[in-house]
Write a protein that holds these residues in place. Structure first.
Motif, PDB file in Angstrom:
ATOM      1  N   ALA A   1     -63.256 -54.786 -16.620  1.00  0.00           N
ATOM      2  CA  ALA A   1     -62.851 -55.491 -15.365  1.00  0.00           C
ATOM      3  C   ALA A   1     -64.048 -55.056 -14.350  1.00  0.00           C
ATOM      4  N   PHE A   2     -64.403 -53.931 -14.293  1.00  0.00           N
ATOM      5  CA  PHE A   2     -65.746 -53.648 -13.315  1.00  0.00           C
ATOM      6  C   PHE A   2     -66.951 -54.393 -13.780  1.00  0.00           C
ATOM      7  N   ARG A   3     -67.402 -54.436 -15.004  1.00  0.00           N
ATOM      8  CA  ARG A   3     -68.458 -55.490 -15.505  1.00  0.00           C
ATOM      9  C   ARG A   3     -68.196 -56.866 -15.211  1.00  0.00           C
ATOM     10  N   LYS A   4     -67.178 -57.206 -15.179  1.00  0.00           N
ATOM     11  CA  LYS A   4     -66.957 -58.719 -14.966  1.00  0.00           C
ATOM     12  C   LYS A   4     -66.992 -58.891 -13.426  1.00  0.00           C
ATOM     13  N   GLU A   5     -66.661 -57.984 -12.664  1.00  0.00           N
ATOM     14  CA  GLU A   5     -66.902 -58.190 -11.296  1.00  0.00           C
ATOM     15  C   GLU A   5     -68.460 -58.211 -10.861  1.00  0.00           C
ATOM     16  N   LEU A   6     -68.946 -57.099 -11.688  1.00  0.00           N
ATOM     17  CA  LEU A   6     -70.347 -56.880 -11.436  1.00  0.00           C
ATOM     18  C   LEU A   6     -71.412 -58.099 -11.974  1.00  0.00           C
ATOM     19  N   ALA A   7     -70.944 -58.652 -13.075  1.00  0.00           N
ATOM     20  CA  ALA A   7     -71.512 -59.786 -13.499  1.00  0.00           C
ATOM     21  C   ALA A   7     -71.550 -61.200 -12.592  1.00  0.00           C
ATOM     22  N   ALA A   8     -70.341 -61.224 -11.816  1.00  0.00           N
ATOM     23  CA  ALA A   8     -70.269 -62.218 -10.913  1.00  0.00           C
ATOM     24  C   ALA A   8     -71.175 -62.048  -9.720  1.00  0.00           C
ATOM     25  N   ILE A   9     -71.363 -60.735  -9.380  1.00  0.00           N
ATOM     26  CA  ILE A   9     -72.113 -60.368  -8.030  1.00  0.00           C
ATOM     27  C   ILE A   9     -73.935 -60.560  -8.542  1.00  0.00           C
ATOM     28  N   ALA A  10     -74.050 -60.388  -9.779  1.00  0.00           N
ATOM     29  CA  ALA A  10     -75.345 -60.422 -10.141  1.00  0.00           C
ATOM     30  C   ALA A  10     -75.702 -61.955 -10.035  1.00  0.00           C
ATOM     31  N   GLN A  11     -74.730 -62.841 -10.418  1.00  0.00           N
ATOM     32  CA  GLN A  11     -74.822 -64.310 -10.588  1.00  0.00           C
ATOM     33  C   GLN A  11     -75.213 -64.947  -9.172  1.00  0.00           C
ATOM     34  N   ARG A  12     -74.334 -64.372  -8.212  1.00  0.00           N
ATOM     35  CA  ARG A  12     -74.576 -64.560  -6.757  1.00  0.00           C
ATOM     36  C   ARG A  12     -75.758 -64.110  -6.151  1.00  0.00           C
ATOM     37  N   LYS A  13     -76.399 -63.037  -6.595  1.00  0.00           N
ATOM     38  CA  LYS A  13     -77.588 -62.128  -6.208  1.00  0.00           C
ATOM     39  C   LYS A  13     -76.928 -61.426  -4.643  1.00  0.00           C
ATOM     40  N   ASP A  14     -75.748 -61.043  -4.720  1.00  0.00           N
ATOM     41  CA  ASP A  14     -75.165 -60.552  -3.607  1.00  0.00           C
ATOM     42  C   ASP A  14     -75.498 -59.092  -3.317  1.00  0.00           C
ATOM     43  N   ARG A  15     -76.290 -58.803  -2.643  1.00  0.00           N
ATOM     44  CA  ARG A  15     -76.481 -57.383  -2.628  1.00  0.00           C
ATOM     45  C   ARG A  15     -75.607 -56.492  -1.586  1.00  0.00           C
ATOM     46  N   PRO A  16     -75.081 -56.939  -0.604  1.00  0.00           N
ATOM     47  CA  PRO A  16     -73.912 -56.281   0.082  1.00  0.00           C
ATOM     48  C   PRO A  16     -72.825 -56.036  -0.660  1.00  0.00           C
ATOM     49  N   ALA A  17     -72.514 -57.049  -1.509  1.00  0.00           N
ATOM     50  CA  ALA A  17     -71.298 -56.840  -2.481  1.00  0.00           C
ATOM     51  C   ALA A  17     -71.613 -55.673  -3.503  1.00  0.00           C
ATOM     52  N   LEU A  18     -72.904 -55.818  -4.064  1.00  0.00           N
ATOM     53  CA  LEU A  18     -73.315 -54.772  -5.152  1.00  0.00           C
ATOM     54  C   LEU A  18     -73.451 -53.514  -4.508  1.00  0.00           C
ATOM     55  N   ALA A  19     -73.861 -53.371  -3.338  1.00  0.00           N
ATOM     56  CA  ALA A  19     -73.737 -51.909  -2.670  1.00  0.00           C
ATOM     57  C   ALA A  19     -72.439 -51.225  -2.669  1.00  0.00           C
ATOM     58  N   LYS A  20     -71.345 -51.954  -2.591  1.00  0.00           N
ATOM     59  CA  LYS A  20     -70.010 -51.302  -2.532  1.00  0.00           C
ATOM     60  C   LYS A  20     -69.591 -50.932  -3.731  1.00  0.00           C
ATOM     61  N   LEU A  21     -70.362 -51.524  -4.966  1.00  0.00           N
ATOM     62  CA  LEU A  21     -70.086 -50.976  -6.216  1.00  0.00           C
ATOM     63  C   LEU A  21     -70.755 -49.891  -6.713  1.00  0.00           C
ATOM     64  N   VAL A  22     -71.859 -49.391  -5.775  1.00  0.00           N
ATOM     65  CA  VAL A  22     -72.692 -48.166  -6.250  1.00  0.00           C
ATOM     66  C   VAL A  22     -72.456 -47.026  -5.482  1.00  0.00           C
ATOM     67  N   THR A  23     -72.427 -45.944  -5.907  1.00  0.00           N
ATOM     68  CA  THR A  23     -72.226 -44.710  -5.176  1.00  0.00           C
ATOM     69  C   THR A  23     -73.355 -44.293  -4.177  1.00  0.00           C
ATOM     70  N   VAL A  24     -72.807 -43.879  -3.184  1.00  0.00           N
ATOM     71  CA  VAL A  24     -73.830 -43.886  -1.879  1.00  0.00           C
ATOM     72  C   VAL A  24     -74.682 -42.442  -2.127  1.00  0.00           C
ATOM     73  N   GLN A  25     -74.151 -41.269  -2.541  1.00  0.00           N
ATOM     74  CA  GLN A  25     -74.579 -40.105  -2.757  1.00  0.00           C
ATOM     75  C   GLN A  25     -74.689 -39.691  -4.143  1.00  0.00           C
ATOM     76  N   GLY A  26     -75.738 -38.810  -4.484  1.00  0.00           N
ATOM     77  CA  GLY A  26     -75.613 -38.508  -5.704  1.00  0.00           C
ATOM     78  C   GLY A  26     -76.218 -39.392  -7.035  1.00  0.00           C
ATOM     79  N   PHE A  27     -76.525 -40.619  -6.617  1.00  0.00           N
ATOM     80  CA  PHE A  27     -77.254 -41.587  -7.391  1.00  0.00           C
ATOM     81  C   PHE A  27     -78.363 -40.808  -8.165  1.00  0.00           C
ATOM     82  N   PHE A  28     -78.499 -41.077  -9.635  1.00  0.00           N
ATOM     83  CA  PHE A  28     -79.582 -40.456 -10.054  1.00  0.00           C
ATOM     84  C   PHE A  28     -80.445 -41.622 -11.023  1.00  0.00           C
ATOM     85  N   TRP A  29     -81.651 -41.590 -10.892  1.00  0.00           N
ATOM     86  CA  TRP A  29     -82.714 -42.565 -11.455  1.00  0.00           C
ATOM     87  C   TRP A  29     -83.571 -41.444 -12.470  1.00  0.00           C
ATOM     88  N   LEU A  30     -83.392 -41.575 -13.644  1.00  0.00           N
ATOM     89  CA  LEU A  30     -83.956 -40.691 -14.339  1.00  0.00           C
ATOM     90  C   LEU A  30     -85.228 -41.455 -14.949  1.00  0.00           C
TER      91      LEU A  30
END
Length: 284
Positions: free
Chosen positions: A88-117
């Motif tokens: 269900a989370f991925r389905k919501e993420l796919a809809a956000i990607a289609q709209r290119k909605d960065r504010p909505a995407l930000a709500k699905l991303v952890t604010v602190q502790g994000f890792f980019w390896l």
């Protein structure tokens, strides 16, 4: 378009040192390597020339092992991750990607502790989660390719556990295969592990030349395949030159050969049990 960052042979070798069972739970280290064999393609072997006095010496390219028969090493594709809440989370993420909605995407991303390896370590630095993710995916690209990549991640149904964080998985998951047999395969063929990819489906057709209408000389199952450098002046970008288990050299559609390593998007549950995007492996 596939979101792939190919791993170097040195990194792959270190990864393969992990026991076979652990292989399925470890995220694959990222790198900005090209597909198997293409590094040699970009730097074709040249005839040695007389070195001019005082000129800096150039590092010689290692010789390419001649084609030879080998025992096919089978792979099993990863299975879909059986978690309705993540689906269900991925389905919501796919809809956000289609709209290119960065504010909505930000709500699905952890604010602190994000890792980019990346190969050099954690590239997230002091960035917030959405800032690091946007950079890793190149969401600001004018052609929209970053959002397309995000949509591809969202569409992938597989995932594998991330070993260093509880309740965290990364996708896409890697294939299931015998690690020791792959090492032995590279050793017996006098090749590098980075020269090997695996087929994306059963029945991949090997053609005599790089053309869709060229005669089929062999068919491949779900297995590892040796990729040979194609040094032809007008080498096709749509086909890969490979060595089949029979030892025959032929060509297969490029999209039918997958690398051992690829970029991964990582999902984790917060304190409330809700899924968030918590990290990225590769990218950028």
């Amino acid at each position: 378009m596939r979101h792939i960052a190919f791993v170097s042979s040195v990194i792959i070798a270190g990864m393969l040192a992990v026991p076979a069972l652990a292989q399925q739970t470890l995220p694959r280290p990222p790198s900005q390597m090209p597909p198997p064999g293409s590094q040699q393609k970009q730097q074709p072997q040249q005839q040695p020339q007389q070195q001019q006095k005082g000129a800096p010496q150039q590092q010689a390219q290692p010789p390419v092992a001649p084609p030879a028969p080998y025992t096919a090493l089978k792979v099993a594709p990863p299975k879909p991750h059986n978690d309705p809440s993540l689906a269900a989370f991925r389905k919501e993420l796919a809809a956000i990607a289609q709209r290119k909605d960065r504010p909505a995407l930000a709500k699905l991303v952890t604010v602190q502790g994000f890792f980019w390896l990346k190969e050099e370590g954690n590239a997230a630095g002091k960035k917030t989660g959405i800032e690091a993710l946007a950079t890793a995916l190149s969401l600001a690209a004018k052609d929209g390719s970053g959002w397309e990549t995000l949509a591809e991640f969202a569409a992938d149904e597989t995932a594998q556990p991330y070993p260093d964080r509880p309740n965290t998985v990364c996708a896409p998951a890697g294939p299931d295969f015998n690690v020791q047999e792959l090492e032995k395969l590279a050793e017996t063929t006098k090749t590098d592990i980075g020269d090997w990819g695996f087929t994306s489906a059963d029945g991949v057709e090997v053609r005599a030349t790089a053309g869709q209408n060229a005669p089929v000389i062999e068919k491949l199952g779900l297995q590892f395949v040796r990729v040979m450098p194609d040094t032809a002046p007008n080498a096709s970008q749509d086909f890969m030159r490979i060595v089949a288990p029979s030892g025959k050299v032929g060509f297969v559609a490029a999209e039918t050969i997958n690398p051992l390593g690829s970029d991964q998007l990582c999902y984790g549950k917060d304190a409330s049990g809700a899924w968030k995007i918590v990290g990225m492996i590769g990218g950028g």
